[in-house]
Design a protein around this motif. Structure first.
Motif, PDB file in Angstrom:
ATOM      1  N   PRO A  98      -0.854  -4.352 -18.031  1.00  0.00           N
ATOM      2  CA  PRO A  98      -0.931  -2.976 -18.162  1.00  0.00           C
ATOM      3  C   PRO A  98      -0.183  -2.026 -17.177  1.00  0.00           C
ATOM      4  O   PRO A  98       0.248  -2.459 -16.106  1.00  0.00           O
ATOM      5  N   SER A  99       0.031  -0.786 -17.810  1.00  0.00           N
ATOM      6  CA  SER A  99       0.627   0.132 -16.668  1.00  0.00           C
ATOM      7  C   SER A  99      -0.146   0.179 -15.550  1.00  0.00           C
ATOM      8  O   SER A  99      -1.595   0.417 -15.414  1.00  0.00           O
ATOM      9  N   GLY A 100       0.594   0.271 -14.258  1.00  0.00           N
ATOM     10  CA  GLY A 100      -0.050   0.631 -13.073  1.00  0.00           C
ATOM     11  C   GLY A 100      -0.728  -0.745 -12.320  1.00  0.00           C
ATOM     12  O   GLY A 100      -1.025  -0.880 -11.336  1.00  0.00           O
ATOM     13  N   SER A 101      -0.321  -1.874 -13.044  1.00  0.00           N
ATOM     14  CA  SER A 101      -0.755  -3.216 -12.632  1.00  0.00           C
ATOM     15  C   SER A 101       0.197  -3.652 -11.260  1.00  0.00           C
ATOM     16  O   SER A 101      -0.387  -4.622 -10.653  1.00  0.00           O
ATOM     17  N   GLY A 102       1.047  -3.131 -11.147  1.00  0.00           N
ATOM     18  CA  GLY A 102       1.984  -3.518 -10.096  1.00  0.00           C
ATOM     19  C   GLY A 102       3.271  -4.218 -10.291  1.00  0.00           C
ATOM     20  O   GLY A 102       3.931  -4.761  -9.548  1.00  0.00           O
ATOM     21  N   LYS A 103       3.564  -4.137 -11.729  1.00  0.00           N
ATOM     22  CA  LYS A 103       4.756  -5.043 -12.081  1.00  0.00           C
ATOM     23  C   LYS A 103       6.182  -4.256 -11.410  1.00  0.00           C
ATOM     24  O   LYS A 103       6.856  -5.170 -10.961  1.00  0.00           O
ATOM     25  N   SER A 104       6.311  -2.944 -11.442  1.00  0.00           N
ATOM     26  CA  SER A 104       7.383  -2.332 -10.882  1.00  0.00           C
ATOM     27  C   SER A 104       7.377  -2.647  -9.311  1.00  0.00           C
ATOM     28  O   SER A 104       8.700  -2.901  -8.965  1.00  0.00           O
ATOM     29  N   THR A 105       6.370  -2.615  -8.869  1.00  0.00           N
ATOM     30  CA  THR A 105       6.291  -2.823  -7.374  1.00  0.00           C
ATOM     31  C   THR A 105       6.907  -4.082  -6.801  1.00  0.00           C
ATOM     32  O   THR A 105       7.624  -4.516  -6.193  1.00  0.00           O
ATOM     33  N   LEU A 106       6.339  -5.215  -7.732  1.00  0.00           N
ATOM     34  CA  LEU A 106       6.832  -6.469  -7.612  1.00  0.00           C
ATOM     35  C   LEU A 106       8.253  -6.636  -7.696  1.00  0.00           C
ATOM     36  O   LEU A 106       9.034  -7.148  -6.848  1.00  0.00           O
ATOM     37  N   ASN A 162      -5.137   5.871   0.145  1.00  0.00           N
ATOM     38  CA  ASN A 162      -4.248   4.516   0.064  1.00  0.00           C
ATOM     39  C   ASN A 162      -4.276   3.825  -1.222  1.00  0.00           C
ATOM     40  O   ASN A 162      -5.414   3.810  -1.728  1.00  0.00           O
ATOM     41  N   ILE A 163      -3.127   3.838  -2.138  1.00  0.00           N
ATOM     42  CA  ILE A 163      -3.098   3.025  -3.130  1.00  0.00           C
ATOM     43  C   ILE A 163      -2.653   1.594  -3.198  1.00  0.00           C
ATOM     44  O   ILE A 163      -1.599   1.350  -2.539  1.00  0.00           O
ATOM     45  N   GLN A 164      -3.417   0.709  -3.321  1.00  0.00           N
ATOM     46  CA  GLN A 164      -3.344  -0.743  -3.239  1.00  0.00           C
ATOM     47  C   GLN A 164      -2.312  -1.164  -4.330  1.00  0.00           C
ATOM     48  O   GLN A 164      -3.012  -1.437  -5.425  1.00  0.00           O
ATOM     49  N   ALA A 165      -1.073  -1.357  -4.407  1.00  0.00           N
ATOM     50  CA  ALA A 165      -0.419  -1.588  -5.746  1.00  0.00           C
ATOM     51  C   ALA A 165      -0.481  -2.956  -5.746  1.00  0.00           C
ATOM     52  O   ALA A 165      -0.172  -3.706  -6.987  1.00  0.00           O
ATOM     53  N   LEU A 166      -0.321  -3.846  -4.584  1.00  0.00           N
ATOM     54  CA  LEU A 166      -0.141  -5.348  -4.745  1.00  0.00           C
ATOM     55  C   LEU A 166      -1.231  -5.708  -3.773  1.00  0.00           C
ATOM     56  O   LEU A 166      -1.427  -5.244  -2.769  1.00  0.00           O
ATOM     57  N   THR A 181       0.908  -1.025  -0.001  1.00  0.00           N
ATOM     58  CA  THR A 181      -0.020   0.032  -0.027  1.00  0.00           C
ATOM     59  C   THR A 181       0.840   1.374  -0.094  1.00  0.00           C
ATOM     60  O   THR A 181       1.734   1.344   0.664  1.00  0.00           O
ATOM     61  N   TYR A 182       0.689   2.197  -0.805  1.00  0.00           N
ATOM     62  CA  TYR A 182       1.240   3.564  -0.875  1.00  0.00           C
ATOM     63  C   TYR A 182       0.190   4.417  -0.421  1.00  0.00           C
ATOM     64  O   TYR A 182      -0.845   4.487  -0.793  1.00  0.00           O
ATOM     65  N   LYS A 183       0.969   5.321   0.425  1.00  0.00           N
ATOM     66  CA  LYS A 183       0.030   6.440   1.070  1.00  0.00           C
ATOM     67  C   LYS A 183       0.081   7.617   0.224  1.00  0.00           C
ATOM     68  O   LYS A 183       1.386   8.166   0.330  1.00  0.00           O
ATOM     69  N   MET A 184      -0.735   8.151  -0.420  1.00  0.00           N
ATOM     70  CA  MET A 184      -0.727   9.419  -0.818  1.00  0.00           C
ATOM     71  C   MET A 184      -1.744  10.522  -0.105  1.00  0.00           C
ATOM     72  O   MET A 184      -2.868  10.381  -0.588  1.00  0.00           O
ATOM     73  N   GLY A 185      -1.157  11.198   0.474  1.00  0.00           N
ATOM     74  CA  GLY A 185      -2.129  12.169   1.414  1.00  0.00           C
ATOM     75  C   GLY A 185      -2.741  11.297   1.940  1.00  0.00           C
ATOM     76  O   GLY A 185      -2.416  10.314   3.047  1.00  0.00           O
TER      77      GLY A 185
END
Ligand code: ADP
Ligand code: ADP
Length: 220
Positions: free
Chosen positions: A41-49, A19-23, A12-16
């Protein structure tokens, strides 16, 4: 035999206040000698993984095990050490140091400075005649070869690549992916790439598709 294991991993990334659930509950086992492409797709969590696999970040919930050990059990400086010894990174834009030669770039991350070994690595990636070239004197494909040699400098247990062919034409995409495939097959090197490129994905053993922070059921 398991190099990497994700057990119910959430990020989870907190933006202010948001909460963004990346994975969202990733389960994944990567055995030694795997050659995997993560697509989606872009934003699906690949880089986070990939960041979690490379111990550049830790999960919000769940566990990531590298060579059987929970990465959260290591302190910050131990994580850096673990990363240096176990993980080789390659990047879309190669990330070479422009003021250093090919050989110096390969030696840069070495725990014990060994120019003989660095030369062997450059030979291995087909650059035996270009040890002394600078970045501006190398083509894109050649720069990525230097980056691959550098990533192998400390004999990593896993190679992680974020869009390794993103800047390359078709000919060089084939060459670079062919080189990764050789490393995988000859040395049993474990490799995970993130890619949008279907041509690059043809070279791997297994494609993992992500969507909305989760892995889709394997369709094959
Ligand atoms: P992909 O690599 O598939 O494009 P990412 O892992 O980069 O996906 O991103 C997954 C989600 O997490 C996206 O919604 C993205 O905007 C968000 N995200 C990624 N990194 C951060 C960050 N450092 N801070 C906030 N949100 C992030
Ligand atoms: P790219 O794949 O485009 O080079 P990243 O992998 O860093 O970029 O990011 C992928 C997605 O995650 C993008 O949508 C980006 O906006 C988002 N993202 C990355 N870092 C952050 C951040 N610190 N804050 C918010 N969103 C982020």
């Amino acid at each position: 035999n398991k190099v990497l294991e994700f057990n119910d991993v959430w990020k989870t990334y907190k933006m202010g206040t948001e909460n963004i659930q990346a994975l969202r509950g990733i389960n994944l086992t990567v055995n030694k000698g795997s050659f995997i492409a993560i697509m989606g797709p872009s934003g699906s969590g690949k880089s986070t993984l990939l960041h979690l696999a490379g111990i550049l970040d830790t999960p919000s919930k769940g566990t990531v095990l590298l060579n059987g050990k929970n990465i959260k059990e290591y302190k910050g400086n131990e994580q850096a050490e673990l990363r240096r010894k176990n993980i080789g990174f390659i990047f879309q834009r190669y990330n070479l140091m422009p003021q250093l030669t090919a050989l110096e770039n390969v030696m840069l991350p070495m725990i014990s400075q060994d120019s003989g070994k660095a030369k062997k690595l450059l030979d291995k990636v087909g650059l035996s005649d270009k040890y002394d070239r600078y970045q501006t004197q190398l083509s894109g494909g050649e720069q990525q070869r230097v980056a691959i040699a550098r990533a192998l400098a400390n004999d990593p247990s896993i190679l992680l690549a974020d869009e390794p062919t993103g800047e390359l034409d078709t000919v060089n995409t084939r060459k670079i992916m062919g080189l990764l495939k050789d490393l995988n097959q000859e040395k049993g090197l474990t490799i995970i790439i993130v890619t949008h490129n279907p041509l690059a994905a043809e070279f791997v053993e297994e494609v993992i598709k992500m969507q909305d922070g989760d892995i889709l059921d394997l369709g094959w």
